[in-house]
Enzyme design. Structure first.
Site, PDB file in Angstrom:
ATOM      1  N   ASP A  59      -0.752 -27.207  91.985  1.00 35.85           N
ATOM      2  CA  ASP A  59      -1.740 -26.896  90.948  1.00 35.85           C
ATOM      3  C   ASP A  59      -1.119 -26.961  89.549  1.00 35.85           C
ATOM      4  OD1 ASP A  59      -3.468 -26.495  93.027  1.00 35.85           O
ATOM      5  OD2 ASP A  59      -3.822 -24.368  92.643  1.00 35.85           O
ATOM      6  N   HIS A  61       1.416 -22.253  86.167  1.00 33.14           N
ATOM      7  CA  HIS A  61       0.239 -21.838  86.949  1.00 33.14           C
ATOM      8  C   HIS A  61       0.596 -20.549  87.686  1.00 33.14           C
ATOM      9  CE1 HIS A  61      -3.348 -22.204  89.392  1.00 33.14           C
ATOM     10  NE2 HIS A  61      -2.629 -22.186  90.494  1.00 33.14           N
ATOM     11  N   HIS A  77      -6.158 -30.044  94.151  1.00 31.43           N
ATOM     12  CA  HIS A  77      -7.620 -29.930  94.055  1.00 31.43           C
ATOM     13  C   HIS A  77      -8.282 -31.190  93.522  1.00 31.43           C
ATOM     14  CE1 HIS A  77      -7.795 -25.500  94.657  1.00 31.43           C
ATOM     15  NE2 HIS A  77      -6.576 -25.547  94.120  1.00 31.43           N
ATOM     16  N   HIS A 101       3.114 -23.062  95.908  1.00 22.88           N
ATOM     17  CA  HIS A 101       2.996 -21.762  95.236  1.00 22.88           C
ATOM     18  C   HIS A 101       2.220 -20.798  96.122  1.00 22.88           C
ATOM     19  CE1 HIS A 101      -0.765 -23.700  94.059  1.00 22.88           C
ATOM     20  NE2 HIS A 101      -1.225 -22.556  93.588  1.00 22.88           N
ATOM     21  N   ASP A 118      -5.230 -20.136  98.609  1.00 19.30           N
ATOM     22  CA  ASP A 118      -5.802 -21.438  98.989  1.00 19.30           C
ATOM     23  C   ASP A 118      -4.707 -22.488  99.245  1.00 19.30           C
ATOM     24  OD1 ASP A 118      -5.458 -21.315  96.093  1.00 19.30           O
ATOM     25  OD2 ASP A 118      -6.457 -23.264  96.002  1.00 19.30           O
ATOM     26  N   HIS A 119      -3.441 -22.064  99.193  1.00 19.11           N
ATOM     27  CA  HIS A 119      -2.314 -22.947  99.532  1.00 19.11           C
ATOM     28  C   HIS A 119      -1.453 -22.378 100.667  1.00 19.11           C
ATOM     29  CE1 HIS A 119      -2.930 -25.544  95.924  1.00 19.11           C
ATOM     30  NE2 HIS A 119      -3.610 -24.455  95.578  1.00 19.11           N
TER      31      HIS A 119
END
Ligand code: ZN
Ligand code: FE
Length: 256
Positions: A134, A115, A172, A57, A61-62
């Site tokens: 996520d 998400h 995570h 996605h 942070d990805h």
């Protein structure tokens, strides 16, 4: 066929990077790209050359590491078609029911929105592993930031319906906090109580609690267990549709 080698490593605040390597075909995949220097170090340690990034996605942070990895290695960047304008350097946009052939590795794309609206999961049926980003976490699930609770419930149901021994890699390390919430919602679940204690021990020793497995999640993840009578009674919703119980649990976790 032989199993791919999988290397998971912690990076950023609480993210995981994952590399998937097929030695015979010299194919190496990075699942998401949270942190380019950490990924490049992990590749160098093993002598692997990055060939593909598989993006779950669009969140930074990805994806923040993609441009640096792309320019250093010329890797092919694959990600959700529905988020193509939000993912840097995307080469190939995919959606369910696309299948990817990556050397000898075969991945099926599952749409798992909630998400984010285009979030996808990569399921490798022969290798018995799925990369869920996520959407699902150990004993938990992602926040519903773009989709609806009904959508997220359906996405989690897809992951829970994979074969029980499927290993799940998540974006995570949120296991202990999820476990504490889970025990508060379903205190009579002994496996859940034991799993939280196990996770706390691992974290105190600096070890990861992931990957997890589909069968373990079915037994200990209260979000997947929203239809369970004890949980329904705990939240005072004995008779509403299950996705509404799930929505209530997700709201409670946001405030927990
Ligand atoms: Zn995210
Ligand atoms: Fe994330």
């Amino acid at each position: 066929m032989t199993q791919p080698e999988i290397h998971q490593f912690a990076c950023l605040k609480d993210n995981y990077g994952v590399l998937v390597h097929d030695p015979e075909e010299a194919v190496t995949l990075s699942i998401d790209a949270p942190d380019a220097p950490a990924i490049e170090r992990a590749l160098a340690q093993r002598g692997w050359k990055l060939t593909h990034v598989l993006v779950t996605h669009h969140h930074a942070d990805h994806t923040a590491g993609i441009p640096a990895l792309k320019s250093a290695t010329g890797c092919t960047v694959i990600g959700p078609k529905a988020e193509s304008v939000r993912i840097p350097c995307l080469d190939v946009g995919v959606a369910e029911p696309d299948t990817l052939a990556l050397g000898r590795l075969e991945a099926k794309v599952l749409d798992t929105p909630g998400h984010t609206i285009g979030h996808i999961t990569y399921w490798f049926p022969k290798a018995n592993v799925a990369f869920v980003g996520d959407t699902l976490f150990a004993m938990g699930c992602g926040r519903i930031l773009e989709g609806t609770a009904e959508m997220m419930w359906a996405s989690l149901g897809k992951i829970a319906a994979l074969p029980g021994d499927t290993e799940l890699y998540c974006g995570h390390e949120y296991t202990v906090s999820n476990g504490k919430f889970g025990v508060a919602m379903e205190p009579g679940n002994d496996r859940l109580v034991a799993r939280l204690a196990e996770a706390e021990t691992k974290r105190a020793a600096g070890e990861p609690t992931l990957p997890t497995r589909v069968d373990v999640e079915r037994e200990t993840n209260v979000f997947l267990r929203a239809g369970n009578t004890a949980i329904r009674e705990h939240v005072g919703l004995p008779a509403v549709p299950v996705w509404k119980v799930f929505a209530n649990l997700r709201e409670r976790k946001n405030r927990f």
